[in-house]
Design a protein around this motif. Structure first.
Motif, PDB file in Angstrom:
ATOM      1  N   TYR A 108       0.828  -1.213   0.000  1.00  0.00           N
ATOM      2  CA  TYR A 108       0.000   0.000   0.000  1.00  0.00           C
ATOM      3  C   TYR A 108       0.858   1.257   0.000  1.00  0.00           C
ATOM      4  O   TYR A 108       0.603   2.195  -0.782  1.00  0.00           O
ATOM      5  N   LYS A 128       0.307   3.186  -3.001  1.00  0.00           N
ATOM      6  CA  LYS A 128      -0.711   4.119  -2.496  1.00  0.00           C
ATOM      7  C   LYS A 128      -2.111   3.702  -2.948  1.00  0.00           C
ATOM      8  O   LYS A 128      -2.976   4.539  -3.224  1.00  0.00           O
ATOM      9  N   ASP A 129      -2.310   2.405  -3.011  1.00  0.00           N
ATOM     10  CA  ASP A 129      -3.618   1.852  -3.364  1.00  0.00           C
ATOM     11  C   ASP A 129      -3.807   0.563  -2.568  1.00  0.00           C
ATOM     12  O   ASP A 129      -2.845  -0.184  -2.335  1.00  0.00           O
ATOM     13  N   TRP A 130      -5.052   0.296  -2.136  1.00  0.00           N
ATOM     14  CA  TRP A 130      -5.369  -0.894  -1.337  1.00  0.00           C
ATOM     15  C   TRP A 130      -6.357  -1.774  -2.110  1.00  0.00           C
ATOM     16  O   TRP A 130      -7.566  -1.544  -2.074  1.00  0.00           O
ATOM     17  N   PRO A 131      -5.865  -2.811  -2.801  1.00  0.00           N
ATOM     18  CA  PRO A 131      -6.759  -3.665  -3.587  1.00  0.00           C
ATOM     19  C   PRO A 131      -7.240  -4.911  -2.848  1.00  0.00           C
ATOM     20  O   PRO A 131      -7.882  -5.775  -3.446  1.00  0.00           O
ATOM     21  N   THR A 143     -11.447   1.770   4.264  1.00  0.00           N
ATOM     22  CA  THR A 143     -10.857   2.295   3.046  1.00  0.00           C
ATOM     23  C   THR A 143     -11.745   3.388   2.469  1.00  0.00           C
ATOM     24  O   THR A 143     -12.963   3.376   2.624  1.00  0.00           O
ATOM     25  N   HIS A 162     -12.095   6.194  -1.139  1.00  0.00           N
ATOM     26  CA  HIS A 162     -11.728   6.310  -2.546  1.00  0.00           C
ATOM     27  C   HIS A 162     -11.172   7.704  -2.842  1.00  0.00           C
ATOM     28  O   HIS A 162     -11.602   8.700  -2.276  1.00  0.00           O
ATOM     29  N   GLY A 215      -6.250   8.947  -8.570  1.00  0.00           N
ATOM     30  CA  GLY A 215      -4.799   8.980  -8.686  1.00  0.00           C
ATOM     31  C   GLY A 215      -4.339  10.095  -9.600  1.00  0.00           C
ATOM     32  O   GLY A 215      -5.121  10.921 -10.087  1.00  0.00           O
ATOM     33  N   GLN A 268      -7.238   7.561 -12.274  1.00  0.00           N
ATOM     34  CA  GLN A 268      -7.755   6.235 -11.950  1.00  0.00           C
ATOM     35  C   GLN A 268      -8.196   6.188 -10.490  1.00  0.00           C
ATOM     36  O   GLN A 268      -7.581   6.825  -9.640  1.00  0.00           O
ATOM     37  N   LEU A 309      -8.444   5.078  -6.751  1.00  0.00           N
ATOM     38  CA  LEU A 309      -7.570   4.392  -5.814  1.00  0.00           C
ATOM     39  C   LEU A 309      -8.228   4.326  -4.448  1.00  0.00           C
ATOM     40  O   LEU A 309      -9.027   5.194  -4.091  1.00  0.00           O
ATOM     41  N   LYS A 310      -7.890   3.289  -3.679  1.00  0.00           N
ATOM     42  CA  LYS A 310      -8.384   3.149  -2.308  1.00  0.00           C
ATOM     43  C   LYS A 310      -7.297   3.532  -1.330  1.00  0.00           C
ATOM     44  O   LYS A 310      -6.174   3.058  -1.435  1.00  0.00           O
ATOM     45  N   THR A 311      -7.636   4.396  -0.374  1.00  0.00           N
ATOM     46  CA  THR A 311      -6.686   4.778   0.661  1.00  0.00           C
ATOM     47  C   THR A 311      -7.113   4.177   1.989  1.00  0.00           C
ATOM     48  O   THR A 311      -8.298   3.909   2.219  1.00  0.00           O
TER      49      THR A 311
END
Length: 344
Positions: A73, A77-80, A154, A156, A159, A163, A165-167
Protein backbone atom coordinates in the motif's frame (compact mmCIF):
# COMPACT_ATOMS: atom_id res chain seq x y z
CA UNK A 1 -9.22 25.27 16.22
CA UNK A 2 -6.47 24.30 13.80
CA UNK A 3 -5.65 27.10 11.47
CA UNK A 4 -6.62 26.49 7.87
CA UNK A 5 -3.34 28.12 6.81
CA UNK A 6 -1.36 25.44 8.66
CA UNK A 7 -0.26 23.00 5.95
CA UNK A 8 2.29 20.25 6.52
CA UNK A 9 3.89 17.96 3.96
CA UNK A 10 4.38 14.51 5.50
CA UNK A 11 4.59 12.59 2.22
CA UNK A 12 8.03 11.31 3.29
CA UNK A 13 6.18 8.76 5.43
CA UNK A 14 5.35 6.56 2.42
CA UNK A 15 9.02 5.96 1.61
CA UNK A 16 9.88 5.66 5.30
CA UNK A 17 7.14 3.12 5.98
CA UNK A 18 8.03 1.08 2.90
CA UNK A 19 11.73 0.83 3.81
CA UNK A 20 11.35 0.22 7.55
CA UNK A 21 8.44 -2.22 7.22
CA UNK A 22 10.41 -4.22 4.64
CA UNK A 23 13.39 -4.51 7.01
CA UNK A 24 11.14 -5.40 9.93
CA UNK A 25 9.37 -8.04 7.83
CA UNK A 26 12.60 -9.83 6.90
CA UNK A 27 14.30 -9.61 10.30
CA UNK A 28 11.11 -10.16 12.29
CA UNK A 29 10.04 -13.17 10.24
CA UNK A 30 13.41 -14.92 10.62
CA UNK A 31 14.02 -14.09 14.29
CA UNK A 32 10.52 -14.91 15.50
CA UNK A 33 10.31 -18.17 13.52
CA UNK A 34 13.63 -19.20 15.09
CA UNK A 35 12.38 -18.15 18.54
CA UNK A 36 9.13 -20.13 18.19
CA UNK A 37 11.08 -23.17 16.96
CA UNK A 38 13.36 -22.98 20.01
CA UNK A 39 10.44 -22.55 22.41
CA UNK A 40 8.41 -25.45 20.96
CA UNK A 41 10.97 -27.93 19.64
CA UNK A 42 14.27 -27.33 21.45
CA UNK A 43 13.51 -26.33 25.03
CA UNK A 44 12.96 -29.40 27.16
CA UNK A 45 11.95 -27.43 30.28
CA UNK A 46 9.36 -24.67 29.96
CA UNK A 47 8.61 -22.27 32.80
CA UNK A 48 6.38 -19.24 33.32
CA UNK A 49 8.77 -16.83 31.61
CA UNK A 50 9.11 -18.93 28.46
CA UNK A 51 5.29 -19.20 28.31
CA UNK A 52 5.06 -15.40 28.12
CA UNK A 53 7.90 -15.29 25.60
CA UNK A 54 6.25 -17.86 23.33
CA UNK A 55 3.03 -15.85 23.26
CA UNK A 56 5.01 -12.67 22.59
CA UNK A 57 6.78 -14.34 19.66
CA UNK A 58 3.45 -15.57 18.23
CA UNK A 59 2.03 -12.05 18.52
CA UNK A 60 5.06 -10.62 16.69
CA UNK A 61 4.89 -13.25 13.96
CA UNK A 62 1.18 -12.65 13.30
CA UNK A 63 1.82 -8.95 12.86
CA UNK A 64 4.90 -9.49 10.69
CA UNK A 65 2.83 -11.61 8.30
CA UNK A 66 0.53 -8.61 7.64
CA UNK A 67 3.40 -6.26 6.77
CA UNK A 68 3.60 -7.18 3.04
CA UNK A 69 0.08 -5.74 2.59
CA UNK A 70 1.13 -2.48 4.23
CA UNK A 71 4.38 -2.38 2.24
CA UNK A 72 2.40 -2.77 -0.99
CA UNK A 73 0.00 0.00 0.00
CA UNK A 74 2.69 2.52 0.93
CA UNK A 75 4.59 1.75 -2.29
CA UNK A 76 1.59 1.91 -4.66
CA UNK A 77 -0.71 4.12 -2.50
CA UNK A 78 -3.62 1.85 -3.36
CA UNK A 79 -5.37 -0.89 -1.34
CA UNK A 80 -6.76 -3.66 -3.59
CA UNK A 81 -7.14 -6.29 -0.82
CA UNK A 82 -10.58 -5.34 0.47
CA UNK A 83 -11.98 -4.12 3.79
CA UNK A 84 -11.75 -7.49 5.59
CA UNK A 85 -7.97 -7.82 5.07
CA UNK A 86 -7.62 -4.17 6.04
CA UNK A 87 -9.51 -4.65 9.31
CA UNK A 88 -7.46 -7.78 10.10
CA UNK A 89 -4.25 -5.81 9.46
CA UNK A 90 -5.35 -2.96 11.75
CA UNK A 91 -6.49 -5.38 14.47
CA UNK A 92 -3.20 -7.31 14.40
CA UNK A 93 -1.21 -4.06 14.49
CA UNK A 94 -2.78 -2.94 17.78
CA UNK A 95 -2.90 -6.51 19.09
CA UNK A 96 0.84 -6.83 18.54
CA UNK A 97 1.79 -3.45 19.94
CA UNK A 98 -0.23 -3.64 23.15
CA UNK A 99 0.11 -7.41 23.38
CA UNK A 100 3.89 -6.90 23.32
CA UNK A 101 3.57 -4.29 26.07
CA UNK A 102 1.44 -6.62 28.21
CA UNK A 103 3.63 -9.70 27.71
CA UNK A 104 6.80 -7.70 28.44
CA UNK A 105 5.06 -6.46 31.59
CA UNK A 106 4.20 -10.05 32.52
CA UNK A 107 7.88 -10.99 32.18
CA UNK A 108 8.86 -8.03 34.36
CA UNK A 109 6.28 -8.87 37.06
CA UNK A 110 7.29 -12.55 36.97
CA UNK A 111 10.95 -11.60 37.46
CA UNK A 112 9.92 -9.28 40.33
CA UNK A 113 8.04 -12.08 42.10
CA UNK A 114 10.87 -14.57 41.57
CA UNK A 115 13.58 -12.28 43.00
CA UNK A 116 11.81 -10.05 45.53
CA UNK A 117 9.27 -12.59 46.86
CA UNK A 118 10.73 -16.00 45.92
CA UNK A 119 8.94 -18.03 48.62
CA UNK A 120 5.57 -16.28 48.79
CA UNK A 121 5.21 -16.33 45.00
CA UNK A 122 5.68 -20.10 44.58
CA UNK A 123 1.92 -20.70 44.50
CA UNK A 124 1.42 -17.84 42.02
CA UNK A 125 4.29 -18.58 39.64
CA UNK A 126 3.00 -21.74 38.00
CA UNK A 127 2.75 -22.70 34.35
CA UNK A 128 -1.02 -23.06 34.68
CA UNK A 129 -1.39 -19.51 36.01
CA UNK A 130 0.93 -18.22 33.31
CA UNK A 131 -1.29 -19.77 30.63
CA UNK A 132 -4.37 -18.20 32.24
CA UNK A 133 -2.66 -14.79 32.23
CA UNK A 134 -1.73 -15.21 28.55
CA UNK A 135 -5.33 -16.04 27.62
CA UNK A 136 -6.50 -12.97 29.56
CA UNK A 137 -3.94 -10.80 27.72
CA UNK A 138 -5.07 -12.10 24.32
CA UNK A 139 -8.74 -11.45 25.13
CA UNK A 140 -7.96 -7.95 26.41
CA UNK A 141 -5.84 -6.81 23.47
CA UNK A 142 -8.17 -8.31 20.85
CA UNK A 143 -11.22 -6.76 22.53
CA UNK A 144 -9.44 -3.41 22.56
CA UNK A 145 -8.09 -3.70 18.99
CA UNK A 146 -11.21 -4.79 17.13
CA UNK A 147 -13.17 -1.56 17.80
CA UNK A 148 -10.26 0.49 16.42
CA UNK A 149 -10.54 -1.41 13.11
CA UNK A 150 -14.26 -0.61 12.80
CA UNK A 151 -13.52 3.11 12.75
CA UNK A 152 -10.88 2.67 10.07
CA UNK A 153 -12.03 1.82 6.59
CA UNK A 154 -10.86 2.29 3.05
CA UNK A 155 -11.86 5.42 1.12
CA UNK A 156 -11.73 6.31 -2.55
CA UNK A 157 -9.65 8.99 -4.26
CA UNK A 158 -8.40 9.69 -7.76
CA UNK A 159 -4.80 8.98 -8.69
CA UNK A 160 -2.45 11.20 -10.68
CA UNK A 161 -3.84 9.79 -13.94
CA UNK A 162 -7.46 9.94 -12.84
CA UNK A 163 -7.76 6.23 -11.95
CA UNK A 164 -9.74 5.39 -8.78
CA UNK A 165 -7.57 4.39 -5.81
CA UNK A 166 -8.38 3.15 -2.31
CA UNK A 167 -6.69 4.78 0.66
CA UNK A 168 -6.43 3.43 4.19
CA UNK A 169 -4.54 3.86 7.48
CA UNK A 170 -5.01 7.64 7.16
CA UNK A 171 -7.28 10.61 6.40
CA UNK A 172 -9.90 10.20 9.12
CA UNK A 173 -12.28 13.11 9.56
CA UNK A 174 -11.99 15.54 12.47
CA UNK A 175 -15.49 14.51 13.59
CA UNK A 176 -14.41 10.84 13.81
CA UNK A 177 -11.42 11.85 15.88
CA UNK A 178 -13.48 14.02 18.25
CA UNK A 179 -16.32 11.53 18.62
CA UNK A 180 -14.65 8.11 18.70
CA UNK A 181 -10.92 7.91 18.12
CA UNK A 182 -9.88 10.34 20.86
CA UNK A 183 -11.78 8.24 23.42
CA UNK A 184 -10.17 5.06 22.14
CA UNK A 185 -6.74 6.71 22.37
CA UNK A 186 -7.41 7.76 25.99
CA UNK A 187 -8.47 4.22 26.92
CA UNK A 188 -5.58 2.39 25.23
CA UNK A 189 -3.03 4.89 26.55
CA UNK A 190 -4.15 4.46 30.16
CA UNK A 191 -4.76 0.69 30.10
CA UNK A 192 -2.31 -0.33 27.40
CA UNK A 193 0.64 1.97 28.07
CA UNK A 194 0.78 4.02 31.28
CA UNK A 195 -0.24 1.23 33.69
CA UNK A 196 2.23 -1.28 32.11
CA UNK A 197 4.95 1.42 32.08
CA UNK A 198 4.45 2.07 35.80
CA UNK A 199 4.51 -1.68 36.50
CA UNK A 200 7.70 -2.19 34.48
CA UNK A 201 9.56 0.68 36.13
CA UNK A 202 8.32 -0.24 39.63
CA UNK A 203 9.16 -3.95 39.30
CA UNK A 204 12.60 -3.22 37.86
CA UNK A 205 13.34 -0.70 40.63
CA UNK A 206 12.30 -3.17 43.33
CA UNK A 207 14.47 -5.90 41.80
CA UNK A 208 17.46 -3.56 41.71
CA UNK A 209 16.90 -2.58 45.35
CA UNK A 210 16.68 -6.24 46.34
CA UNK A 211 19.90 -7.11 44.51
CA UNK A 212 21.73 -4.25 46.23
CA UNK A 213 20.79 -5.41 49.73
CA UNK A 214 23.70 -6.74 51.89
CA UNK A 215 22.03 -10.17 52.02
CA UNK A 216 22.27 -10.54 48.25
CA UNK A 217 25.73 -9.02 47.87
CA UNK A 218 27.34 -12.30 48.88
CA UNK A 219 25.58 -14.21 46.11
CA UNK A 220 27.17 -15.25 42.89
CA UNK A 221 28.40 -12.05 41.26
CA UNK A 222 28.10 -13.55 37.79
CA UNK A 223 24.38 -14.37 38.19
CA UNK A 224 23.77 -10.94 39.72
CA UNK A 225 25.38 -9.24 36.71
CA UNK A 226 23.23 -11.36 34.41
CA UNK A 227 20.06 -10.16 36.16
CA UNK A 228 21.21 -6.54 35.99
CA UNK A 229 21.99 -6.88 32.29
CA UNK A 230 18.60 -8.53 31.76
CA UNK A 231 16.76 -5.65 33.47
CA UNK A 232 18.72 -3.04 31.52
CA UNK A 233 18.02 -4.68 28.15
CA UNK A 234 14.34 -5.12 29.02
CA UNK A 235 13.82 -1.48 30.07
CA UNK A 236 15.82 0.00 27.19
CA UNK A 237 13.86 -1.94 24.56
CA UNK A 238 10.52 -1.21 26.24
CA UNK A 239 11.18 2.53 26.55
CA UNK A 240 12.85 2.87 23.14
CA UNK A 241 10.06 1.12 21.23
CA UNK A 242 6.92 2.24 23.02
CA UNK A 243 7.44 5.50 24.93
CA UNK A 244 8.09 7.79 21.90
CA UNK A 245 5.16 6.43 19.89
CA UNK A 246 2.59 6.52 22.69
CA UNK A 247 3.52 10.06 23.75
CA UNK A 248 3.39 11.19 20.12
CA UNK A 249 0.02 9.44 19.71
CA UNK A 250 -1.40 11.55 22.53
CA UNK A 251 -0.08 14.73 20.90
CA UNK A 252 -1.35 13.56 17.51
CA UNK A 253 -4.81 12.96 18.99
CA UNK A 254 -4.84 16.46 20.49
CA UNK A 255 -3.87 17.84 17.10
CA UNK A 256 -6.54 15.91 15.20
CA UNK A 257 -9.26 16.95 17.65
CA UNK A 258 -8.31 20.57 16.87
CA UNK A 259 -7.09 21.34 20.37
CA UNK A 260 -4.01 23.24 19.11
CA UNK A 261 -3.59 26.14 16.70
CA UNK A 262 0.22 26.28 16.81
CA UNK A 263 1.48 25.38 13.33
CA UNK A 264 5.04 24.65 14.47
CA UNK A 265 3.77 22.08 17.00
CA UNK A 266 1.49 20.51 14.40
CA UNK A 267 4.40 20.26 11.94
CA UNK A 268 6.61 18.64 14.60
CA UNK A 269 3.92 16.13 15.58
CA UNK A 270 3.14 15.19 11.97
CA UNK A 271 6.85 14.66 11.38
CA UNK A 272 7.46 12.66 14.55
CA UNK A 273 4.40 10.40 14.25
CA UNK A 274 5.64 8.29 11.27
CA UNK A 275 9.14 8.07 12.77
CA UNK A 276 7.94 6.91 16.20
CA UNK A 277 5.48 4.50 14.55
CA UNK A 278 8.37 2.84 12.70
CA UNK A 279 10.32 2.58 15.97
CA UNK A 280 7.30 0.96 17.65
CA UNK A 281 6.91 -1.55 14.82
CA UNK A 282 10.60 -2.48 15.15
CA UNK A 283 9.83 -4.13 18.51
CA UNK A 284 9.21 -7.32 16.49
CA UNK A 285 12.96 -7.43 15.81
CA UNK A 286 14.08 -6.42 19.31
CA UNK A 287 11.93 -8.88 21.27
CA UNK A 288 14.21 -11.89 20.44
CA UNK A 289 17.05 -9.99 22.16
CA UNK A 290 14.94 -10.01 25.33
CA UNK A 291 14.40 -13.76 24.93
CA UNK A 292 18.14 -14.34 24.86
CA UNK A 293 19.02 -12.15 27.84
CA UNK A 294 16.04 -13.20 29.96
CA UNK A 295 16.12 -16.98 29.64
CA UNK A 296 19.09 -19.12 30.64
CA UNK A 297 17.48 -22.11 28.92
CA UNK A 298 17.47 -20.27 25.59
CA UNK A 299 21.11 -19.29 25.99
CA UNK A 300 22.02 -22.88 26.84
CA UNK A 301 20.01 -24.13 23.85
CA UNK A 302 21.81 -21.77 21.46
CA UNK A 303 25.18 -22.65 22.99
CA UNK A 304 24.45 -26.37 22.62
CA UNK A 305 23.55 -25.83 18.98
CA UNK A 306 26.76 -23.87 18.49
CA UNK A 307 28.85 -26.57 20.20
CA UNK A 308 27.23 -29.35 18.16
CA UNK A 309 27.87 -27.38 14.96
CA UNK A 310 31.50 -26.87 15.97
CA UNK A 311 31.81 -30.60 16.73
CA UNK A 312 30.41 -31.48 13.30
CA UNK A 313 32.78 -28.99 11.69
CA UNK A 314 35.74 -30.37 13.67
CA UNK A 315 34.79 -33.94 12.78
CA UNK A 316 34.47 -32.90 9.14
CA UNK A 317 37.85 -31.17 9.22
CA UNK A 318 39.45 -34.18 10.96
CA UNK A 319 37.99 -36.45 8.29
CA UNK A 320 39.32 -34.14 5.62
CA UNK A 321 42.79 -34.15 7.21
CA UNK A 322 42.83 -37.95 7.52
CA UNK A 323 41.64 -38.32 3.92
CA UNK A 324 44.34 -35.94 2.73
CA UNK A 325 46.91 -37.82 4.79
CA UNK A 326 45.85 -41.17 3.27
CA UNK A 327 45.86 -39.71 -0.25
CA UNK A 328 49.32 -38.22 0.35
CA UNK A 329 50.58 -41.58 1.66
CA UNK A 330 49.21 -43.43 -1.35
CA UNK A 331 50.78 -40.94 -3.74
CA UNK A 332 54.15 -41.28 -1.94
CA UNK A 333 53.88 -45.08 -2.04
CA UNK A 334 53.05 -45.02 -5.76
CA UNK A 335 56.02 -42.75 -6.40
CA UNK A 336 58.36 -45.07 -4.53
CA UNK A 337 57.05 -48.11 -6.44
CA UNK A 338 57.49 -46.27 -9.70
CA UNK A 339 61.04 -45.31 -8.78
CA UNK A 340 61.88 -48.89 -7.83
CA UNK A 341 60.45 -50.19 -11.12
CA UNK A 342 62.43 -47.71 -13.16
CA UNK A 343 65.72 -48.71 -11.52
CA UNK A 344 65.33 -52.48 -12.19
Amino acid sequence: MVSSNCSTDDSFKYTLYGCIFSMVFVLGLISNCVAIYIFICTLKVRNETTTYMLNLAISDLLFVLTLPFRIYYFAIKDWPFGDIVFKISVTLFYTNMYGSIFFLTCISVDRFLAIVHPFRSKTLRTKRNAKIVCVAVWITVIAGSVPASFFQSTSHRNGSEGQPLKTCFENFSEATWRTYLSRIVIFIEIVGFFIPLILNVTCSTMVLRTLNKPVTLSRNKLSKNKVLRMILVHLVIFCFCFVPYNITLILYSLMRTQTWINCSVITAVRTMYPITLCIAVSNCCFDPIIYYFTSDSIQNSIKKKHRSTRRRDSRFSETQISDNFIQHGLQTLKAKIFDNESTI
